[in-house]
Design an enzyme around this catalytic site. Structure first.
Site, PDB file in Angstrom:
ATOM      1  CG  HIS A   1      -2.110  -0.594   0.814  1.00 24.61           C
ATOM      2  ND1 HIS A   1      -3.269   0.077  -0.011  1.00 24.61           N
ATOM      3  CD2 HIS A   1      -2.797  -2.014   0.888  1.00 24.61           C
ATOM      4  CE1 HIS A   1      -4.219  -1.036  -0.206  1.00 24.61           C
ATOM      5  NE2 HIS A   1      -3.949  -2.111   0.378  1.00 24.61           N
TER       6      HIS A   1
ATOM      7  CB  CYS B   1      -6.358  -1.809 -15.041  1.00 25.47           C
ATOM      8  SG  CYS B   1      -6.733  -3.340 -13.912  1.00 25.47           S
TER       9      CYS B   1
ATOM     10  NE  ARG C   1      -0.829  -6.468  -3.607  1.00 27.48           N
ATOM     11  CZ  ARG C   1      -1.957  -6.038  -4.359  1.00 27.48           C
ATOM     12  NH1 ARG C   1      -2.982  -6.588  -4.954  1.00 27.48           N
ATOM     13  NH2 ARG C   1      -2.075  -4.668  -4.449  1.00 27.48           N
TER      14      ARG C   1
END
Lengths: 92, 588
Positions: B214, B513, B474
């Site tokens: 993030h 995207c 991730r």
């Protein structure tokens, strides 16, 4: 014991910004003020200087609430608080 | 346009100049991490305080402390927190100011303090007493639902601040400073980044976290230089002056003349890169529409102003992240229409709610799953909470009425052609004409031909595709090396997705995207692999457009081949970058 009723004028009800303004006004008074929904016993009334109590009251636009206070100047103090509740604070 | 901001701070006006100066031995010390958002900047460090530790369950008053003393300490702490929040609200504006004012009142709320004092009288420590008293209040608010339920988190925030005050440690959350600073921490949670003020935070540096964390995503969205996985950097002290290079991934303590010159030259580069003319194309005229990823109407307006040719990804869950309950159809219609109205005549791809894993939504996801990334998330929440997806599709269809945007709809986390077929049928029922799916699970990449028999387009979500292809979480900084879309295996999956579209035979578009599209060098590779459109954070549009315009389609295809045949992600990146001299001249 002085007692006044007020009809909540703010469109969002008595929370968010209107609740904050009301609680700040109560906090400036030298009195203990309680608030309850109309028709509820005085014993169940909440501390009006507590924003968390006010929020848990859940008073919506158009609801009637009862303010109570005791001591010198209670009548005038409650009058001023009724004025705040009966103004659409969200519109200002 | 980038707002003008003094990038080079001097020691005298730095945020922490009156605090502890950097240790002499630290001067010139360098930390190496992974650069995730370019930019070279000098500023002073403020550390992200660690989350407040819960006091032990049943913790009692310490020997020698009376209930009276503990109650007095609690009242003092509550007042101090109230005073601090009131002071902060004075410098805030708009909605932020109202939230801070209400939160300040909560900190010293008579009901909360009384409940805590009662627990102290019964023998609890002040910390434990306020912890439990606030938990009861938060639960009560939560049970009231709606707006009140959303305020429950404010009560818990206040609780953390009071406990920190009682312990004499810094308050949790992003530190407050009058002057801009470089935020340094172990890692940042979505709740932290939501309150991040880009006018105050000059750069982000974390000791943990990967390129898809993030921290990285928010840094790119805000255009802030950022370095993640810089081990040891959270050991720096507040007020230390550092140089951050968000492309190279380095942090230099007490920078010298070289770093000052680098930071100054970056100012010139950003000015040169601030323009995108609104048409993505290669040197030979081959068109590559460049779209933007947005989280709501505010982002969409900004993206349109930055020249985006549409929206390639509307993350609908971002409209509802703080919600406890499913948004009503009317609320959804309003949120979506705001985005559609920003792009009349242009394409807007709406992704249905992608809840779960790192983006939990209380009304959809189960927080107790042992492995949320592999759990019920994205489209799969339709298995456990049927109806939410249908209502969302109805809301999208209603929002389309009366707008001029061309609205496409896609589902996240599709694994099979069967799921794609089911989603397409739901779209048809709702009256939505252009259904598609995300390709982020390797099985979907491998079966894209069958999937495209049922839907009109696919869009590659490279962040999740990478984490699933490499089996690397991730969020984990230790796995940052695996977790890059430059991995030849990930590029192969992208190639196969395009090949599936060719096999299907109707020229159905394959877009990207994910964050990969925002890396100008990787964007060239993606186009070379046959990707038709790229969607990215609006900040990256001008840089990607400039680099794409420097190559022909044949050259892009050659670079894609070079990357596919590389032995490692690092090699792929290096080989491609060597053939793109424009990157050096632009400082990217």
């Amino acid at each position: 014991m002085s007692e006044r009723t007020a009809v909540i004028a703010s469109r969002v009800g008595l929370h968010a910004r209107p609740a904050g303004i009301f609680v700040a006004a109560v906090g400036e008074l030298p009195l203990e003020v309680t608030i309850a929904m109309a028709g509820e016993p005085a014993d169940d009334a909440m501390d009006a200087s507590s924003i968390l109590s006010i929020m848990s009251l859940g008073a919506s636009n158009g609801d009637t609430v009862v303010l109570r206070a005791e001591g010198e100047g209670a009548d005038e103090a409650l009058e001023s608080l009724v004025k705040i509740l009966e103004t659409d604070l969200d519109a200002e | 346009m980038k707002e003008s901001r003094t990038i080079v701070q001097t020691l005298s006006d730095s945020a922490g100049a009156d605090q502890a100066p950097a240790d002499e031995a630290e001067t010139g010390r360098t930390f190496a991490g992974v650069g995730v958002s370019p930019g070279r900047i000098i500023g002073s460090v403020l550390l992200m305080p660690k989350a407040v530790r819960e006091p032990a369950v049943g913790e009692l008053l310490a020997a020698g402390t009376s209930a009276g003393d503990a109650s007095a300490a609690l009242r003092t702490a509550a007042k101090a927190v109230q005073a601090n929040l009131t002071a902060r609200s004075a410098s805030a504006v708009g909605a932020g100011r109202e939230v801070l004012e209400a939160t300040a009142l909560m900190a010293n709320d008579p009901m909360l303090v009384k409940a805590a004092v009662k627990l102290i009288t019964n023998g609890a420590s002040a910390e434990r007493a306020i912890w439990d008293a606030a938990a009861s209040v938060a639960e009560m608010l939560h049970n009231l639902g709606g707006y009140m339920a959303e305020r429950a988190t404010d009560v818990l925030d206040v609780r953390g601040r009071i406990v920190a005050e009682l312990r004499g440690v810094p308050a949790p959350g992003i530190p407050f400073s009058e002057t801009p600073f470089i935020l340094v921490g172990e890692d940042l949670a979505p709740a932290d980044t939501a309150t991040l003020d880009p006018a105050k935070v000059m750069a982000l540096v974390t000791a943990s976290g990967g390129p898809q964390s993030h921290t990285a995503i928010i840094a790119r969205a805000l255009g802030l230089p950022a370095v993640v996985a810089a081990v040891g950097v959270d050991g720096l002290t507040d007020g230390t002056l550092v140089f951050v290079d968000g492309a190279a991934g380095t942090i230099v303590v007490d920078p010298g003349a070289d770093e000052v010159a680098l930071a100054k030259s970056w100012e010139t580069t950003t000015a040169a890169l601030a323009v995108f003319d609104g048409t993505g194309r290669l040197k030979d005229g081959h068109l590559v529409p460049l779209l933007s990823n947005v989280g709501g109407a505010k982002d969409a307006v900004k993206a349109a102003a930055a020249g985006a040719q549409g929206v390639g990804l509307l993350r609908t869950e971002f409209c509802f992240l703080e919600r406890d309950t499913e948004p009503t159809i009317a609320e959804q219609v309003e949120a979506y229409r705001g985005v559609f109205d920003a792009f009349p005549g242009k394409k807007v791809v709406v992704r249905t709610l992608d809840a779960g894993a790192d983006k939990p939504l209380p009304f959809l996801t189960d927080a107790s799953e042992p492995n949320p990334a592999l759990g019920v998330r994205g489209y799969r929440t339709d298995f456990t909470s049927p109806g939410v997806l249908e209502r969302q599709l109805q809301a999208i269809a209603q929002a389309v009425e009366g707008t001029k945007a061309q609205v496409w709809v896609m589902a996240p986390m599709i694994s099979t052609a069967e799921e794609a077929e089911h989603f397409a049928s739901l779209c048809a029922t709702a009256g939505l004409t252009t259904p598609g799916v995300m390709v982020e699970v390797p099985s979907a990449a491998l079966t894209s031909a069958s999937i495209l028999e049922h839907v009109d387009f696919v869009s590659l979500g490279t962040n999740d595709l990478t984490q699933y292809a490499m089996a690397a979480d991730r969020q984990l900084g230790q796995l940052a090396g695996l977790n890059t879309p430059w991995q030849p295996a990930v590029l192969q999956l992208i190639r196969l997705t395009v090949a599936g579209s060719v096999d299907e035979g109707h020229d159905k578009p394959v877009g990207v995207c994910g964050e990969a599209a925002a890396d100008p060098a990787l964007a060239v590779v993606l186009v070379g692999l046959g990707v038709a459109t790229l969607s990215m954070t609006a900040r990256a549009l001008s840089a990607v457009a400039a680099v794409l315009a420097s190559v022909t389609l044949v050259e892009a295809e050659q670079l894609a081949k070079l990357a596919l045949s590389a032995h490692s992600a690092a090699d792929a990146r290096r080989l491609v970058r060597e053939k793109l001299p424009i990157l050096i001249s632009l400082g990217l």
